[in-house]
Design a protein around this motif. Sequence first.
Motif, mmCIF file in Angstrom:
data_model
loop_
_atom_site.group_PDB
_atom_site.id
_atom_site.type_symbol
_atom_site.label_atom_id
_atom_site.label_comp_id
_atom_site.label_asym_id
_atom_site.label_seq_id
_atom_site.Cartn_x
_atom_site.Cartn_y
_atom_site.Cartn_z
ATOM 1 N N LYS A 184 1.227 5.030 2.502
ATOM 2 C CA LYS A 184 2.109 4.022 2.429
ATOM 3 C C LYS A 184 2.246 3.579 3.631
ATOM 4 O O LYS A 184 2.306 4.345 4.733
ATOM 5 N N ARG A 185 2.529 2.146 3.864
ATOM 6 C CA ARG A 185 2.916 1.598 5.115
ATOM 7 C C ARG A 185 4.352 1.150 5.177
ATOM 8 O O ARG A 185 4.901 0.729 4.246
ATOM 9 N N THR A 186 5.202 1.389 6.151
ATOM 10 C CA THR A 186 6.609 0.883 6.161
ATOM 11 C C THR A 186 6.848 0.400 7.464
ATOM 12 O O THR A 186 6.277 0.724 8.519
ATOM 13 N N VAL A 198 5.677 -0.411 1.458
ATOM 14 C CA VAL A 198 6.866 -0.083 0.623
ATOM 15 C C VAL A 198 7.924 0.657 1.515
ATOM 16 O O VAL A 198 7.710 0.578 2.826
ATOM 17 N N GLY A 199 9.059 0.996 0.699
ATOM 18 C CA GLY A 199 10.336 1.397 1.683
ATOM 19 C C GLY A 199 10.051 2.697 2.099
ATOM 20 O O GLY A 199 8.913 3.439 1.952
ATOM 21 N N ARG A 200 11.074 3.311 2.968
ATOM 22 C CA ARG A 200 10.989 4.667 3.772
ATOM 23 C C ARG A 200 10.848 5.874 2.578
ATOM 24 O O ARG A 200 10.007 6.794 3.011
ATOM 25 N N LEU A 205 0.356 7.618 11.253
ATOM 26 C CA LEU A 205 -0.115 6.504 12.560
ATOM 27 C C LEU A 205 0.615 5.249 12.471
ATOM 28 O O LEU A 205 1.523 4.864 11.645
ATOM 29 N N MET A 206 0.645 4.738 13.786
ATOM 30 C CA MET A 206 1.331 3.550 14.173
ATOM 31 C C MET A 206 0.014 2.337 14.075
ATOM 32 O O MET A 206 -0.922 2.594 14.481
ATOM 33 N N VAL A 207 0.423 1.619 12.792
ATOM 34 C CA VAL A 207 -0.844 0.564 12.455
ATOM 35 C C VAL A 207 -0.383 -0.667 12.549
ATOM 36 O O VAL A 207 1.050 -0.926 12.611
ATOM 37 N N THR A 211 5.909 -5.433 15.676
ATOM 38 C CA THR A 211 4.777 -5.788 14.757
ATOM 39 C C THR A 211 4.195 -4.883 14.144
ATOM 40 O O THR A 211 3.522 -5.207 12.954
ATOM 41 N N MET A 212 4.353 -3.606 14.480
ATOM 42 C CA MET A 212 3.660 -2.253 13.817
ATOM 43 C C MET A 212 4.228 -1.800 12.652
ATOM 44 O O MET A 212 5.321 -2.174 12.186
#
Length: 161
Positions: A53-55, A114-116, A86-88, A40-41
């Motif tokens: 960014k989050r991936t 967004v993507g890696r 960070l893991m969010v 879920t992270m």
Amino acid sequence: MGIKFNEDDARPMGRTATGVRAIKLRENDYVVSAGLCDDTMQVLNVTENGYGKRTNINEFNLQKRGGMGVKIHNITDKTGKITSTLMVADGEEIMLITSEGVIIRLRAEDISTVGRASQGVKLINLSDGVKVAGAAKIAADQLEEEAEQSADKAEDIPQEV
């Protein structure tokens, strides 16, 4: 580069042990961070020039420890180097700290997913010569305490009849 491997691959050791290799580093590479995750992270990358960014963690294949990993961020002169990873999860908040001591607070879900291999989006505007020094998650119990204080303040406000 980043690598996702099962935590059982890093066996328990004594205090004086040297440990095991998590990721193979190239010349001039260094480890920014490590963290535990579930499906879920998301991985949040923050760069020194204020981009982030989050991936989704599902974009990372499970590997054996000690490998080279996969590309996790498109680093350019515009973005600068990664300062924090960070893991969010949604509902969490983070703080960004600059080299001048300025701190801003952001909700994780407000940062684009967004993507890696992308550069990310601008998270903070910086003056010339100022860099993002780091990022940190705000503890869940701190968020709960602030919510309670806000509720208490709302109760103290006189209501008009």
